[in-house]
Scaffold this motif. Structure first.
Motif, PDB file in Angstrom:
ATOM      1  N   ALA A  64       0.829  -1.190   0.000  1.00  0.00           N
ATOM      2  CA  ALA A  64       0.000   0.000   0.000  1.00  0.00           C
ATOM      3  C   ALA A  64       0.871   1.251   0.000  1.00  0.00           C
ATOM      4  CB  ALA A  64      -0.903  -0.027   1.225  1.00  0.00           C
ATOM      5  N   ASP A  65       0.480   2.220  -0.816  1.00  0.00           N
ATOM      6  CA  ASP A  65       1.201   3.476  -0.900  1.00  0.00           C
ATOM      7  C   ASP A  65       0.809   4.331   0.293  1.00  0.00           C
ATOM      8  OD1 ASP A  65       2.301   5.915  -1.461  1.00  0.00           O
ATOM      9  OD2 ASP A  65       1.522   6.048  -3.504  1.00  0.00           O
ATOM     10  N   ALA A  66       1.763   4.576   1.174  1.00  0.00           N
ATOM     11  CA  ALA A  66       1.469   5.322   2.392  1.00  0.00           C
ATOM     12  C   ALA A  66       0.960   6.719   2.094  1.00  0.00           C
ATOM     13  CB  ALA A  66       2.718   5.394   3.279  1.00  0.00           C
ATOM     14  N   GLY A  67       1.322   7.266   0.946  1.00  0.00           N
ATOM     15  CA  GLY A  67       0.909   8.617   0.614  1.00  0.00           C
ATOM     16  C   GLY A  67      -0.405   8.699  -0.131  1.00  0.00           C
ATOM     17  N   ASP A  68      -1.036   7.555  -0.385  1.00  0.00           N
ATOM     18  CA  ASP A  68      -2.277   7.547  -1.156  1.00  0.00           C
ATOM     19  C   ASP A  68      -3.310   6.627  -0.517  1.00  0.00           C
ATOM     20  OD1 ASP A  68      -4.164   7.923  -3.147  1.00  0.00           O
ATOM     21  OD2 ASP A  68      -3.298   6.398  -4.464  1.00  0.00           O
ATOM     22  N   PRO A  69      -3.908   7.056   0.596  1.00  0.00           N
ATOM     23  CA  PRO A  69      -4.907   6.202   1.267  1.00  0.00           C
ATOM     24  C   PRO A  69      -6.086   5.823   0.381  1.00  0.00           C
ATOM     25  CG  PRO A  69      -4.176   7.938   2.743  1.00  0.00           C
ATOM     26  CD  PRO A  69      -3.613   8.264   1.384  1.00  0.00           C
ATOM     27  N   ALA A  70      -6.373   6.612  -0.651  1.00  0.00           N
ATOM     28  CA  ALA A  70      -7.493   6.282  -1.530  1.00  0.00           C
ATOM     29  C   ALA A  70      -7.298   4.931  -2.201  1.00  0.00           C
ATOM     30  CB  ALA A  70      -7.678   7.375  -2.586  1.00  0.00           C
ATOM     31  N   GLY A  71      -6.071   4.494  -2.317  1.00  0.00           N
ATOM     32  CA  GLY A  71      -5.805   3.205  -2.947  1.00  0.00           C
ATOM     33  C   GLY A  71      -5.724   2.046  -1.970  1.00  0.00           C
ATOM     34  N   PHE A  88       1.382   0.933  18.321  1.00  0.00           N
ATOM     35  CA  PHE A  88       1.024   2.258  17.823  1.00  0.00           C
ATOM     36  C   PHE A  88       2.193   2.915  17.086  1.00  0.00           C
ATOM     37  CE2 PHE A  88       0.402   6.883  18.365  1.00  0.00           C
ATOM     38  CZ  PHE A  88      -0.841   7.017  17.744  1.00  0.00           C
ATOM     39  N   GLU A  89       3.387   2.884  17.669  1.00  0.00           N
ATOM     40  CA  GLU A  89       4.545   3.526  17.044  1.00  0.00           C
ATOM     41  C   GLU A  89       4.931   2.825  15.744  1.00  0.00           C
ATOM     42  OE1 GLU A  89       5.791   6.374  17.766  1.00  0.00           O
ATOM     43  OE2 GLU A  89       4.393   6.579  19.445  1.00  0.00           O
ATOM     44  N   GLU A  90       4.741   1.521  15.687  1.00  0.00           N
ATOM     45  CA  GLU A  90       5.031   0.800  14.446  1.00  0.00           C
ATOM     46  C   GLU A  90       4.049   1.232  13.356  1.00  0.00           C
ATOM     47  OE1 GLU A  90       4.996  -3.357  15.211  1.00  0.00           O
ATOM     48  OE2 GLU A  90       6.816  -3.323  16.440  1.00  0.00           O
ATOM     49  N   ALA A  91       2.789   1.402  13.730  1.00  0.00           N
ATOM     50  CA  ALA A  91       1.789   1.858  12.761  1.00  0.00           C
ATOM     51  C   ALA A  91       2.111   3.274  12.286  1.00  0.00           C
ATOM     52  CB  ALA A  91       0.398   1.805  13.390  1.00  0.00           C
ATOM     53  N   ARG A  92       2.549   4.131  13.197  1.00  0.00           N
ATOM     54  CA  ARG A  92       2.931   5.491  12.817  1.00  0.00           C
ATOM     55  C   ARG A  92       4.084   5.486  11.819  1.00  0.00           C
ATOM     56  NH1 ARG A  92       4.156   9.772  17.322  1.00  0.00           N
ATOM     57  NH2 ARG A  92       4.401  10.974  15.379  1.00  0.00           N
ATOM     58  N   ALA A  93       4.998   4.570  11.998  1.00  0.00           N
ATOM     59  CA  ALA A  93       6.143   4.487  11.089  1.00  0.00           C
ATOM     60  C   ALA A  93       5.705   4.133   9.666  1.00  0.00           C
ATOM     61  CB  ALA A  93       7.144   3.461  11.602  1.00  0.00           C
ATOM     62  N   GLU A  94       4.570   3.436   9.542  1.00  0.00           N
ATOM     63  CA  GLU A  94       4.064   3.072   8.217  1.00  0.00           C
ATOM     64  C   GLU A  94       3.512   4.291   7.481  1.00  0.00           C
ATOM     65  OE1 GLU A  94       4.157   0.262   6.611  1.00  0.00           O
ATOM     66  OE2 GLU A  94       4.984  -1.012   8.188  1.00  0.00           O
ATOM     67  N   VAL A  95       3.022   5.281   8.247  1.00  0.00           N
ATOM     68  CA  VAL A  95       2.410   6.470   7.630  1.00  0.00           C
ATOM     69  C   VAL A  95       2.970   7.726   8.306  1.00  0.00           C
ATOM     70  CG1 VAL A  95       0.294   5.423   6.771  1.00  0.00           C
ATOM     71  CG2 VAL A  95       0.449   6.046   9.173  1.00  0.00           C
ATOM     72  N   PRO A  96       4.225   8.051   8.042  1.00  0.00           N
ATOM     73  CA  PRO A  96       4.888   9.145   8.746  1.00  0.00           C
ATOM     74  C   PRO A  96       4.238  10.513   8.553  1.00  0.00           C
ATOM     75  CG  PRO A  96       6.189   8.422   6.861  1.00  0.00           C
ATOM     76  CD  PRO A  96       5.112   7.411   7.046  1.00  0.00           C
ATOM     77  N   ALA A  97       3.428  10.675   7.497  1.00  0.00           N
ATOM     78  CA  ALA A  97       2.798  11.970   7.248  1.00  0.00           C
ATOM     79  C   ALA A  97       1.589  12.210   8.150  1.00  0.00           C
ATOM     80  CB  ALA A  97       2.380  12.079   5.783  1.00  0.00           C
ATOM     81  N   TRP A  98       1.100  11.160   8.804  1.00  0.00           N
ATOM     82  CA  TRP A  98      -0.037  11.330   9.697  1.00  0.00           C
ATOM     83  C   TRP A  98       0.436  12.060  10.953  1.00  0.00           C
ATOM     84  CZ3 TRP A  98      -4.628   7.547   9.611  1.00  0.00           C
ATOM     85  CH2 TRP A  98      -4.865   7.118   8.293  1.00  0.00           C
ATOM     86  N   THR A  99      -0.450  12.870  11.533  1.00  0.00           N
ATOM     87  CA  THR A  99      -0.068  13.708  12.665  1.00  0.00           C
ATOM     88  C   THR A  99      -0.622  13.186  13.986  1.00  0.00           C
ATOM     89  OG1 THR A  99      -2.001  15.146  12.334  1.00  0.00           O
ATOM     90  CG2 THR A  99       0.045  15.748  11.195  1.00  0.00           C
ATOM     91  N   VAL A 100       0.127  13.453  15.045  1.00  0.00           N
ATOM     92  CA  VAL A 100      -0.284  13.089  16.398  1.00  0.00           C
ATOM     93  C   VAL A 100      -0.215  14.341  17.259  1.00  0.00           C
ATOM     94  CG1 VAL A 100       0.235  11.678  18.422  1.00  0.00           C
ATOM     95  CG2 VAL A 100       0.564  10.732  16.132  1.00  0.00           C
ATOM     96  N   GLU A 101      -1.311  14.648  17.908  1.00  0.00           N
ATOM     97  CA  GLU A 101      -1.362  15.817  18.769  1.00  0.00           C
ATOM     98  C   GLU A 101      -1.033  15.427  20.201  1.00  0.00           C
ATOM     99  OE1 GLU A 101      -5.231  17.462  18.295  1.00  0.00           O
ATOM    100  OE2 GLU A 101      -5.000  17.852  16.145  1.00  0.00           O
ATOM    101  N   ASP A 102      -0.388  16.334  20.910  1.00  0.00           N
ATOM    102  CA  ASP A 102      -0.003  16.048  22.291  1.00  0.00           C
ATOM    103  C   ASP A 102      -1.216  15.740  23.161  1.00  0.00           C
ATOM    104  OD1 ASP A 102       2.620  16.433  21.644  1.00  0.00           O
ATOM    105  OD2 ASP A 102       2.683  18.526  22.307  1.00  0.00           O
ATOM    106  N   ALA A 103      -2.317  16.413  22.903  1.00  0.00           N
ATOM    107  CA  ALA A 103      -3.513  16.217  23.723  1.00  0.00           C
ATOM    108  C   ALA A 103      -4.235  14.912  23.403  1.00  0.00           C
ATOM    109  CB  ALA A 103      -4.462  17.401  23.535  1.00  0.00           C
ATOM    110  N   CYS A 104      -3.829  14.268  22.313  1.00  0.00           N
ATOM    111  CA  CYS A 104      -4.469  13.009  21.919  1.00  0.00           C
ATOM    112  C   CYS A 104      -3.386  12.085  21.371  1.00  0.00           C
ATOM    113  CB  CYS A 104      -5.538  13.292  20.862  1.00  0.00           C
ATOM    114  SG  CYS A 104      -6.634  11.909  20.499  1.00  0.00           S
ATOM    115  N   SER A 105      -2.407  11.806  22.198  1.00  0.00           N
ATOM    116  CA  SER A 105      -1.185  11.112  21.773  1.00  0.00           C
ATOM    117  C   SER A 105      -1.395   9.658  21.385  1.00  0.00           C
ATOM    118  CB  SER A 105      -0.133  11.195  22.885  1.00  0.00           C
ATOM    119  OG  SER A 105      -0.627  10.599  24.081  1.00  0.00           O
TER     120      SER A 105
END
Length: 220
Positions: A64-71, A88-105
């Motif tokens: 899966a193309d991490a930059g193209d969720p539509a696919g 969770f951190e492993e999943a984040r590594a798969e999609v590095p462009a996704w954001t995590v907010e401090d208030a909802c880590s």
């Protein structure tokens, strides 16, 4: 031996020599010409050289193309490269462009650049044990399945309830515990949910979760 006998013996030897020569010519002709009567060549007894079969080549299934969720493909185990139960951190590594907010880590967010689709994945904030929910939702009524992750059957945002039932005859309807949305569940509790807002007949969210139903809110 008299003269006549000698002459007869000489003639016999000459006749034998001529016959032998003619026989040699005939045999040579047979050896060089394998054409059967009627002009049809006799099949050759010489075996043909073995033909080597081509070695099949295999093309690896693209990831899966991490930059193209539509696919991405939605399944009971995850959405695209994000899998239920993954750290969770492993999943984040798969999609590095996704954001995590401090208030909802415990949650990672993604928004389509066009502002039509939003998505998140999260672990349980009270009992973190890997990714528990992956959710994709429409931000406008114009979204169609091709705009976002969808199932192998092509069901996604913008699909109608009729299309969901056609693709999944065993889908079970249930009412959300909080809010007034209607859910169509595919599989046992904790798999794929298609959400329909009150008064709407099109899918507004697709959720893969290990919960009994999609969470009403994730950062509250």
């Amino acid at each position: 031996m008299n003269g006549n006998s000698k002459r007869n013996a000489a003639r016999l030897r000459g006749t034998a020599m001529v016959g032998a020569a003619l026989l040699a010519v005939v045999l040579t002709g047979c050896a060089s010409d394998s054409t059967a009567p009627g002009g049809t060549p006799e099949p050759s007894l010489t075996s043909a050289a073995p033909v080597e079969s081509a070695t099949p080549t295999y093309t690896a299934t693209p990831t899966a193309d991490a930059g193209d969720p539509a696919g991405w493909t939605v399944s009971e185990t995850g959405v695209g490269p994000i899998e239920l139960g993954a750290e969770f951190e492993e999943a984040r590594a798969e999609v590095p462009a996704w954001t995590v907010e401090d208030a909802c880590s415990w949650t990672a967010f993604w928004n389509d650049p066009d502002g039509t689709v939003t998505a998140y994945f999260a672990e349980d904030s009270e009992a973190p044990d890997g990714v528990a929910t992956i959710d994709v939702a429409a931000l406008t009524d114009a979204v169609v399945p091709e705009d976002a992750p969808r199932t192998a059957e092509g069901i996604g945002l913008g699909s109608t309830s009729e299309q969901v039932h056609a693709a999944y005859p065993d889908a079970v309807e249930q009412t959300a515990t909080v809010g007034d949305a209607t859910l169509l569940r595919v599989g046992e509790p904790g798999t794929i949910f298609f959400t329909f807002q009150a008064g709407s007949d099109v899918v507004s969210a697709v959720t893969v979760t290990s919960r009994d139903e999609p969470p009403y809110e994730v950062c509250g």
